[in-house]
Enzyme design. Structure first.
Site, PDB file in Angstrom:
ATOM      1  N   ASP A 228      -5.156   1.798  -8.195  1.00  0.00           N
ATOM      2  CA  ASP A 228      -4.064   2.729  -7.948  1.00  0.00           C
ATOM      3  C   ASP A 228      -3.567   3.282  -9.288  1.00  0.00           C
ATOM      4  OD1 ASP A 228      -1.919   3.113  -5.354  1.00  0.00           O
ATOM      5  OD2 ASP A 228      -1.184   3.661  -7.354  1.00  0.00           O
ATOM      6  N   ILE A 229      -3.232   4.563  -9.295  1.00  0.00           N
ATOM      7  CA  ILE A 229      -2.790   5.224 -10.522  1.00  0.00           C
ATOM      8  C   ILE A 229      -1.403   4.742 -10.964  1.00  0.00           C
ATOM      9  CG2 ILE A 229      -1.595   7.240  -9.534  1.00  0.00           C
ATOM     10  CD1 ILE A 229      -3.247   8.974 -11.498  1.00  0.00           C
TER      11      ILE A 229
ATOM     12  N   ASN B 141       0.166   2.011   4.841  1.00  0.00           N
ATOM     13  CA  ASN B 141       1.299   2.805   5.285  1.00  0.00           C
ATOM     14  C   ASN B 141       0.786   3.817   6.300  1.00  0.00           C
ATOM     15  OD1 ASN B 141       3.365   1.661   3.629  1.00  0.00           O
ATOM     16  ND2 ASN B 141       2.413   2.681   1.870  1.00  0.00           N
TER      17      ASN B 141
ATOM     18  N   HIS C  46      -6.036   4.651   3.975  1.00  0.00           N
ATOM     19  CA  HIS C  46      -6.322   3.758   2.857  1.00  0.00           C
ATOM     20  C   HIS C  46      -5.554   2.464   3.035  1.00  0.00           C
ATOM     21  CE1 HIS C  46      -2.866   6.299   1.827  1.00  0.00           C
ATOM     22  NE2 HIS C  46      -2.374   5.257   1.168  1.00  0.00           N
TER      23      HIS C  46
ATOM     24  N   HIS D 277      -3.949  -0.782   0.652  1.00  0.00           N
ATOM     25  CA  HIS D 277      -3.621  -1.284  -0.680  1.00  0.00           C
ATOM     26  C   HIS D 277      -3.978  -2.766  -0.719  1.00  0.00           C
ATOM     27  CE1 HIS D 277      -0.676   2.118  -1.555  1.00  0.00           C
ATOM     28  NE2 HIS D 277      -0.786   2.206  -0.250  1.00  0.00           N
TER      29      HIS D 277
HETATM   30  P1  5GP Z   1       0.631   5.641   0.298  1.00  0.00           P
HETATM   31  O1  5GP Z   1       2.072   5.768  -0.046  1.00  0.00           O
HETATM   32  O2  5GP Z   1       0.072   6.912   0.891  1.00  0.00           O
HETATM   33  O3  5GP Z   1       0.334   4.418   1.102  1.00  0.00           O
HETATM   34  O4  5GP Z   1      -0.101   5.360  -1.067  1.00  0.00           O
HETATM   35  C1  5GP Z   1      -0.693   6.342  -1.846  1.00  0.00           C
HETATM   36  C2  5GP Z   1      -1.071   5.674  -3.161  1.00  0.00           C
HETATM   37  O5  5GP Z   1      -1.966   6.519  -3.834  1.00  0.00           O
HETATM   38  C3  5GP Z   1       0.122   5.444  -4.099  1.00  0.00           C
HETATM   39  O6  5GP Z   1       0.221   4.058  -4.400  1.00  0.00           O
HETATM   40  C4  5GP Z   1      -0.229   6.286  -5.330  1.00  0.00           C
HETATM   41  O7  5GP Z   1       0.151   5.670  -6.544  1.00  0.00           O
HETATM   42  C5  5GP Z   1      -1.739   6.438  -5.225  1.00  0.00           C
HETATM   43  N1  5GP Z   1      -2.270   7.671  -5.798  1.00  0.00           N
HETATM   44  C6  5GP Z   1      -1.793   8.933  -5.596  1.00  0.00           C
HETATM   45  N2  5GP Z   1      -2.549   9.815  -6.280  1.00  0.00           N
HETATM   46  C7  5GP Z   1      -3.527   9.102  -6.897  1.00  0.00           C
HETATM   47  C8  5GP Z   1      -4.620   9.464  -7.752  1.00  0.00           C
HETATM   48  O8  5GP Z   1      -4.855  10.620  -8.074  1.00  0.00           O
HETATM   49  N3  5GP Z   1      -5.407   8.449  -8.199  1.00  0.00           N
HETATM   50  C9  5GP Z   1      -5.187   7.148  -7.856  1.00  0.00           C
HETATM   51  N4  5GP Z   1      -6.028   6.236  -8.352  1.00  0.00           N
HETATM   52  N5  5GP Z   1      -4.168   6.768  -7.059  1.00  0.00           N
HETATM   53  C10 5GP Z   1      -3.347   7.749  -6.588  1.00  0.00           C
END
Ligand code: 5GP
Length: 130
Positions: free
Chosen positions: A39-40, A97, A110, A112
């Protein structure tokens, strides 16, 4: 399949772009069904995302429409990635999520994987709010 609140699959979402190689990622694992990368904005010492290669907006979409082989391959990849990261013995958390209340930001299904420290309670804030 459109899922309430998330709409149809958007090929411009950031994970679709990572899958196409248009955006770089720190890859951990890739196989026929899944891609895993760091994760970024990590929220634990280990914070890895695992995504299916197919076009699914959410868990609801994935569960309802993915072929059984893809579902099995994806979840095997999740456990395999945790094992590769040496998280099996200390333990780890898997989270997805789904939709607005959960704060899903990226409309490509996705999960985590969190690990590398004691992770505490499941929800960090407003645990019993209505
Ligand atoms: P969500 O909130 O949709 O469950 O999680 C999305 C996740 O994607 C977040 O933890 C966010 O930090 C990660 N994320 C968003 N953009 C990027 C990206 O360009 N590269 C990576 N590696 N992670 C990303």
């Amino acid at each position: 399949m459109p899922v309430k609140g998330l709409g149809t699959y958007d090929d411009g979402n950031v994970f679709a772009r990572i899958l196409r190689g248009e955006i770089p990622c720190r890859r951990v694992h890739e196989d026929a069904h899944a891609l895993a990368f760091h994760d970024i904005a990590p929220q634990a010492p280990v914070h890895v995302l695992v995504i299916p290669k197919g076009r699914y907006v959410s868990l609801a979409d994935f569960a309802a429409t993915a072929p059984a082989e893809e579902i099995a391959g994806f979840w095997r990849a999740v456990a395999r990635v945790a094992q590769m990261l040496e998280l099996e013995a200390p333990g780890y958390r898997v989270l997805t999520n789904m939709g607005e209340d959960a704060g899903q930001e990226v409309p490509h299904f996705h999960v985590h994987i969190f690990g590398g420290r004691r992770l505490g309670r499941m929800l960090s804030e407003q645990q019993v709010g209505h």
